[in-house]
Structures are given as structure tokens and as C-alpha cells.
Design a protein around this motif. Sequence first.
Motif, PDB file in Angstrom:
ATOM      1  N   GLY A 150     -55.537  26.759 -86.460  1.00 56.72           N
ATOM      2  CA  GLY A 150     -56.559  27.449 -85.697  1.00 56.72           C
ATOM      3  C   GLY A 150     -56.004  28.155 -84.485  1.00 56.72           C
ATOM      4  N   PHE A 151     -56.910  28.510 -83.566  1.00 55.43           N
ATOM      5  CA  PHE A 151     -56.552  29.213 -82.339  1.00 55.43           C
ATOM      6  C   PHE A 151     -57.346  28.631 -81.179  1.00 55.43           C
ATOM      7  CE2 PHE A 151     -55.748  32.174 -85.763  1.00 55.43           C
ATOM      8  CZ  PHE A 151     -54.501  32.686 -85.441  1.00 55.43           C
ATOM      9  N   ILE A 152     -56.723  28.606 -80.005  1.00 60.33           N
ATOM     10  CA  ILE A 152     -57.373  28.176 -78.767  1.00 60.33           C
ATOM     11  C   ILE A 152     -57.391  29.372 -77.833  1.00 60.33           C
ATOM     12  CG2 ILE A 152     -57.295  26.586 -76.822  1.00 60.33           C
ATOM     13  CD1 ILE A 152     -55.720  24.666 -78.642  1.00 60.33           C
ATOM     14  N   TYR A 153     -58.575  29.722 -77.351  1.00 62.43           N
ATOM     15  CA  TYR A 153     -58.738  30.974 -76.608  1.00 62.43           C
ATOM     16  C   TYR A 153     -59.345  30.717 -75.233  1.00 62.43           C
ATOM     17  CZ  TYR A 153     -60.542  35.586 -75.352  1.00 62.43           C
ATOM     18  OH  TYR A 153     -60.820  36.767 -74.708  1.00 62.43           O
ATOM     19  N   ASN A 154     -58.807  31.397 -74.237  1.00 62.93           N
ATOM     20  CA  ASN A 154     -59.389  31.455 -72.905  1.00 62.93           C
ATOM     21  C   ASN A 154     -59.206  32.864 -72.370  1.00 62.93           C
ATOM     22  OD1 ASN A 154     -58.676  31.229 -69.726  1.00 62.93           O
ATOM     23  ND2 ASN A 154     -60.354  29.862 -70.284  1.00 62.93           N
ATOM     24  N   ARG A 155     -60.279  33.469 -71.925  1.00 60.25           N
ATOM     25  CA  ARG A 155     -60.239  34.884 -71.526  1.00 60.25           C
ATOM     26  C   ARG A 155     -59.298  35.133 -70.363  1.00 60.25           C
ATOM     27  NH1 ARG A 155     -65.827  37.493 -69.816  1.00 60.25           N
ATOM     28  NH2 ARG A 155     -65.481  36.079 -68.057  1.00 60.25           N
ATOM     29  N   GLU A 156     -59.221  34.180 -69.443  1.00 58.50           N
ATOM     30  CA  GLU A 156     -58.407  34.388 -68.253  1.00 58.50           C
ATOM     31  C   GLU A 156     -56.913  34.425 -68.552  1.00 58.50           C
ATOM     32  OE1 GLU A 156     -61.082  32.539 -68.298  1.00 58.50           O
ATOM     33  OE2 GLU A 156     -62.321  33.573 -66.807  1.00 58.50           O
ATOM     34  N   VAL A 157     -56.488  33.713 -69.600  1.00 57.17           N
ATOM     35  CA  VAL A 157     -55.051  33.659 -69.892  1.00 57.17           C
ATOM     36  C   VAL A 157     -54.679  34.451 -71.140  1.00 57.17           C
ATOM     37  CG1 VAL A 157     -54.820  31.429 -68.763  1.00 57.17           C
ATOM     38  CG2 VAL A 157     -55.290  31.517 -71.213  1.00 57.17           C
ATOM     39  N   ALA A 158     -55.665  35.069 -71.780  1.00 57.71           N
ATOM     40  CA  ALA A 158     -55.364  35.869 -72.969  1.00 57.71           C
ATOM     41  C   ALA A 158     -54.506  37.074 -72.583  1.00 57.71           C
ATOM     42  CB  ALA A 158     -56.661  36.338 -73.622  1.00 57.71           C
ATOM     43  N   ASN A 159     -53.581  37.440 -73.464  1.00 65.58           N
ATOM     44  CA  ASN A 159     -52.742  38.607 -73.211  1.00 65.58           C
ATOM     45  C   ASN A 159     -52.526  39.358 -74.518  1.00 65.58           C
ATOM     46  OD1 ASN A 159     -50.696  37.241 -74.640  1.00 65.58           O
ATOM     47  ND2 ASN A 159     -50.020  36.225 -72.760  1.00 65.58           N
ATOM     48  N   ASP A 160     -51.638  40.310 -74.487  1.00 69.03           N
ATOM     49  CA  ASP A 160     -51.437  41.154 -75.666  1.00 69.03           C
ATOM     50  C   ASP A 160     -50.910  40.360 -76.857  1.00 69.03           C
ATOM     51  OD1 ASP A 160     -52.290  43.340 -74.277  1.00 69.03           O
ATOM     52  OD2 ASP A 160     -50.283  43.985 -73.675  1.00 69.03           O
TER      53      ASP A 160
END
Length: 307
Positions: A271-281
Amino acid sequence: MKIQQLFALIICLLIECCFVSIKAQDTSTLRDSVTVVMMKDGSVYQGKIVSEKEDKIQLQTKTAGILDLLRSDIKTIEKRVLSKTGQVWFPNPNYTRYFFGPTAFCLQKGESYYQNTYLIINTFNYGITNYFTIGGGIELISLINGEPIFMLNPKLGFPLGGKWAAGGGVLYINSKIFSSERDFELNGLGIGYGLLTYGSHEHNMSLGVGYGWVNDEIANQPILTVSGMTRVSKRLGLVSENWFLPIEGSLKGLWGYGGRIMGENLTVDLGFIYNREVANDIFKIGFPYIDLVVRFGKKAAKKEAQE
């Protein structure tokens, strides 16, 4: 479509799948689980146990009606999942947790599992009773460095009636990273939590709340979790695990989503773990997550079922 909108859509679809799957169970008959009885002569019967006595059981079958089966002639009794197409599936072998967060379900007495996360985090859980599970683990890199990070995770869980279950526990992580100058005290971080789970081992959703601490400092705000899983085929499930963490005076979202590949006694989560503040390219859709869970204690569970 922006990546945040795509991500929100994925989470909504996963949660919707859980709701639909749980709702479908209410209108089904003998489609969530079935009892499979293997006799010593090789015969196999499946159905629902309607009566149990010291020397025999009565099994309601679909084609042969009610059968009286002597316990002395029975080799094993197992709970299985009956799909809507009538296929008999093995039960979900990893029903006590999502990716990282737990459900309110506990392991049965004598059952256990080993979990490896990212190849370096190793944990083991064991069912002391049907309502109490104890777990612990260690992280390999810190062990090699001579300053091991270890974990302890006791959990209680019990049914409330219907499809509801409640549970609670503590996750404690100890390391010199979190140590103070008091060398003889256990220092670290952890969370004490409570849970409500609705559904079955195959399809469920959970709401959790807990308070974290670091050393002797307790957080002012609670941590919240909303998670769900649903089984879509014999060997595939969908998992959504979402955390709301108190950071800088507000709750920040940490979102997890992905699939669970199932075998009879093991699962692999991708799966994937997502956080908008640390997301990058590089990690626009989230940081990759992987774990392996191997379940043990199946023979003990079979024996207990016969008794």
C-alpha cells in the motif's frame, strides 16, 4: 485532477466498499461463514452447527438436512468463509489489524502471528485467551547498532453483541533515543487506545481514540483513527487505515490505503501512506508500505473447536 482529489477519491471508494460489504452480510444466509467437518474416514461435510453435545454435534447441511456426527469419528472442525457464489474460502488469516493499527478482534487462545514490516521491524503476537493478546517486537538496525528499539503491545477485545466489538490496549516503544538522564527508568513513547469495530473478520470498520506520550509527557489532544477492510475475492482484500494526529495545535491527517494478498496462513500488504505536508514529486501518491504476516497456531484452534 489534482493528486489530493485523486487520493481522497481512493479513500472514499475503499470506505464505501467496506460499507457495502458489511451491509450485504445482513441479507445473506450462510454466506459469511460455514463449518467444515472432516471425518476420520475422509468424508467432508459443510453447514452450520445447530446443536453440540458431549458425544456428538448436529450439523445443518444444505443438501442432506441435519446430520448427527459422533465426535469420536470427527478429525477436525473448521470455520470457513462461504462466498456468494458458493465457494468455500479459508478465513482471513490477518483479521486483528489493518496495516499498523488494530481492530477490536483478538487472536483466539493458542493462535499467534509473526509480522515483518519493511524487512527491519519484527513483531510477534500471541493469544493468551480469546480476549487477551500480547505482542512485542524489535527493530533490526538499532539492534545491530547496539541500542535496540523494542516494542510491547498488550490488547483486550470482546464482542458487544450483533456485529459490534470493543477493545483497547497500549503500544509502547522503548529506545535510548527517548531516554532521559534517569538510566534506570523505561523511557520512550507510546499510546493508550480504545476501539470500536463493526462487522466481521472479512469486512469491518473501526473507530479508535487514544492519547500518546513521550517519556512522562502526555499529549493534550487525542489521536483518532478511522480504518476499514473488505475482502473482495478469495485471495485479495482492500485496506484503508487513516490517522488524525495532534500536531501544532491541530489534527493532521495520515492516510493509508492498499491491498492485502491472502494465503491460508499468511498475508502480504502492499500500500501507500500519504500526508499532504510531506508529499513531494517522488511520493505524490504516498510512501510505499509493505509487510508480511505469517499465522501460527492453526492446529491448536482446530483442537479447541472439537472440544
